[in-house]
Design an enzyme around this catalytic site. Sequence first.
Site, mmCIF file in Angstrom:
data_model
loop_
_atom_site.group_PDB
_atom_site.id
_atom_site.type_symbol
_atom_site.label_atom_id
_atom_site.label_comp_id
_atom_site.label_asym_id
_atom_site.label_seq_id
_atom_site.Cartn_x
_atom_site.Cartn_y
_atom_site.Cartn_z
ATOM 1 N N GLY A 106 0.810 -1.213 0.000
ATOM 2 C CA GLY A 106 0.000 0.000 0.000
ATOM 3 C C GLY A 106 0.840 1.258 0.000
ATOM 4 O O GLY A 106 2.031 1.224 -0.300
ATOM 5 N N GLY A 135 5.206 -5.201 12.622
ATOM 6 C CA GLY A 135 6.581 -5.678 12.646
ATOM 7 C C GLY A 135 7.528 -4.534 12.308
ATOM 8 O O GLY A 135 7.142 -3.357 12.368
ATOM 9 N N ASP A 166 7.496 -14.171 13.121
ATOM 10 C CA ASP A 166 8.921 -14.440 12.876
ATOM 11 C C ASP A 166 9.791 -14.234 14.125
ATOM 12 O O ASP A 166 10.916 -14.724 14.171
ATOM 13 C CB ASP A 166 9.450 -13.529 11.757
ATOM 14 C CG ASP A 166 8.676 -13.685 10.466
ATOM 15 O OD1 ASP A 166 8.092 -14.763 10.248
ATOM 16 O OD2 ASP A 166 8.643 -12.725 9.678
ATOM 17 N N MET A 210 8.018 -20.950 8.006
ATOM 18 C CA MET A 210 8.220 -19.519 7.738
ATOM 19 C C MET A 210 9.284 -18.927 8.667
ATOM 20 O O MET A 210 9.936 -19.649 9.416
ATOM 21 C CB MET A 210 6.904 -18.775 7.912
ATOM 22 C CG MET A 210 5.968 -18.908 6.726
ATOM 23 S SD MET A 210 4.511 -17.868 6.966
ATOM 24 C CE MET A 210 3.804 -17.918 5.325
ATOM 25 N N GLU A 215 12.403 -21.122 5.781
ATOM 26 C CA GLU A 215 12.275 -20.643 4.398
ATOM 27 C C GLU A 215 13.453 -19.754 3.975
ATOM 28 O O GLU A 215 13.762 -19.667 2.797
ATOM 29 C CB GLU A 215 10.967 -19.876 4.215
ATOM 30 C CG GLU A 215 10.858 -18.625 5.085
ATOM 31 C CD GLU A 215 9.575 -17.834 4.898
ATOM 32 O OE1 GLU A 215 8.732 -18.223 4.076
ATOM 33 O OE2 GLU A 215 9.416 -16.810 5.599
ATOM 34 N N GLN A 239 0.717 -21.457 9.486
ATOM 35 C CA GLN A 239 1.414 -20.944 10.677
ATOM 36 C C GLN A 239 0.897 -19.577 11.118
ATOM 37 O O GLN A 239 1.168 -19.122 12.214
ATOM 38 C CB GLN A 239 2.919 -20.839 10.389
ATOM 39 C CG GLN A 239 3.558 -22.176 10.146
ATOM 40 C CD GLN A 239 4.858 -22.051 9.352
ATOM 41 O OE1 GLN A 239 5.931 -22.014 9.920
ATOM 42 N NE2 GLN A 239 4.767 -21.995 8.032
ATOM 43 N N ARG A 240 0.183 -18.908 10.234
ATOM 44 C CA ARG A 240 -0.323 -17.572 10.590
ATOM 45 C C ARG A 240 -1.785 -17.593 11.013
ATOM 46 O O ARG A 240 -2.306 -16.600 11.534
ATOM 47 C CB ARG A 240 -0.163 -16.637 9.379
ATOM 48 C CG ARG A 240 1.265 -16.263 9.055
ATOM 49 C CD ARG A 240 1.465 -14.766 9.082
ATOM 50 N NE ARG A 240 0.607 -14.078 8.180
ATOM 51 C CZ ARG A 240 0.959 -13.654 6.973
ATOM 52 N NH1 ARG A 240 2.186 -13.834 6.541
ATOM 53 N NH2 ARG A 240 0.110 -13.022 6.217
HETATM 54 O O1 F6P Z 1 6.580 -11.926 8.284
HETATM 55 C C1 F6P Z 1 5.610 -12.911 8.441
HETATM 56 C C2 F6P Z 1 5.592 -13.845 7.258
HETATM 57 O O2 F6P Z 1 4.617 -14.837 7.492
HETATM 58 C C3 F6P Z 1 6.941 -14.467 6.913
HETATM 59 O O3 F6P Z 1 7.282 -15.524 7.775
HETATM 60 C C4 F6P Z 1 6.706 -14.871 5.479
HETATM 61 O O4 F6P Z 1 7.908 -14.934 4.756
HETATM 62 C C5 F6P Z 1 5.829 -13.764 4.957
HETATM 63 O O5 F6P Z 1 5.218 -13.152 6.086
HETATM 64 C C6 F6P Z 1 4.756 -14.205 3.999
HETATM 65 O O6 F6P Z 1 4.089 -13.077 3.544
HETATM 66 P P1 F6P Z 1 2.773 -13.128 2.659
HETATM 67 O O7 F6P Z 1 1.614 -13.312 3.596
HETATM 68 O O8 F6P Z 1 2.755 -11.795 1.991
HETATM 69 O O9 F6P Z 1 2.909 -14.282 1.703
#
Ligand code: F6P
Length: 358
Positions: A74, A113, A138, A180, A233, A283-284
């Site tokens: 953005g 972050g 992270d 990640m 990664e 993982q998110r």
């Molecule tokens: O910074 C968090 C993170 O999940 C990293 O571990 C990963 O490389 C990146 O974001 C992935 O980003 P996006 O959601 O844009 O694919």
Amino acid sequence: MRIGILNSGGDCPGLNAVIYGVVGAANKLGWEVVGFRDGFEGLLPPGDYTILDPDKISEILKLGGTILGTTNKGHFAAKVGEGNVMQVPEEIIEKAKTTLKLLEIRALVIVGGDGSLTTGMQLMKAGIPVVGVPKTIDNDLAATAMTFGFDSAVSTVVDALDRLHTTADSHKRVMVVEVMGRNAGWIALWGGMAGGAHVILIPEIPFTFEPIKKAIEAREAKGLHSTMVVVAEGAKLPDSGLVTKEKSTSSEHRLGGVGEAVAAKIAEMTGKETRSCTLGHLQRGGSPTSLDRMLGTRFGVKAVKLIEDGKFGHMVSYQSYHVDSVPIEEAVEKPRLVEPDSEVVQTARAVGICFGDR
Ligand code: F6P
């Protein structure tokens, strides 16, 4: 009195706990909280926001994601790639100031972050009073021992390893699991150790394939026919370095694919059937762990306290089980990476985990 809050960058479990903490603490002081949607973008006139009603947010603590939405691209991007700082255009900052002035917002809580907090510093320098809350799975922010979201991501990795371990055992396979973490190995190290991985490859410890082959063969010799390998990664291949997908629009490389490459090389060198599995955005997602709910709530309440005390330009930080604060500038100066000689790495080596370096 009115304050604003926004989430920015990638989402992570615990964001809603921070909102819950901020709204709860602000309510006690008689303040109103305005939540901006989709990160800093919500600050663009006429403003995309919602008034956060304390009675309506009591149920969000346990929810993953963020009720406010977020974006990692953005108009407000101030950091792309490793260490590349850009200035947010002045006219964009002026637009944000106009919205905040019109809504009579006295301070802004930025939950993000390093990239988002760098943007936050630029807003601060332009006269917008901000406080920061560190967020990222992270765990790579300096000046805080832990970010919320990390524990939830690690627990997803551990759960996945437990499952993958049984199928690797049944088939006597090597299983490579890519996790990640961007350029930091925290998720791989903690997830790998807690999940019983035999090999862990992280960006901070350069590896070659020979020690990995030896580790697998040593297990074979003992009658242990499956091996679990966790690779971050951001771990660099010995010959070709980082493995990336296409460049994203923000010119930051998207990482991904090292797991496949590591699996192919292990199969070639050992002759063992090898599979790879990338955990990606699993993982998110999902509900935050109890630790992340607690951290998020405590961070949110502390952010309001920082505003009350006029400690603008500060970020909430977590040190020795205590929530405190540090100047945001300190927190975004450099990333927090795994120290190759740290106690945790030594512990991993002591229990026989191979890092591919010896
Ligand atoms: O910074 C968090 C993170 O999940 C990293 O571990 C990963 O490389 C990146 O974001 C992935 O980003 P996006 O959601 O844009 O694919």
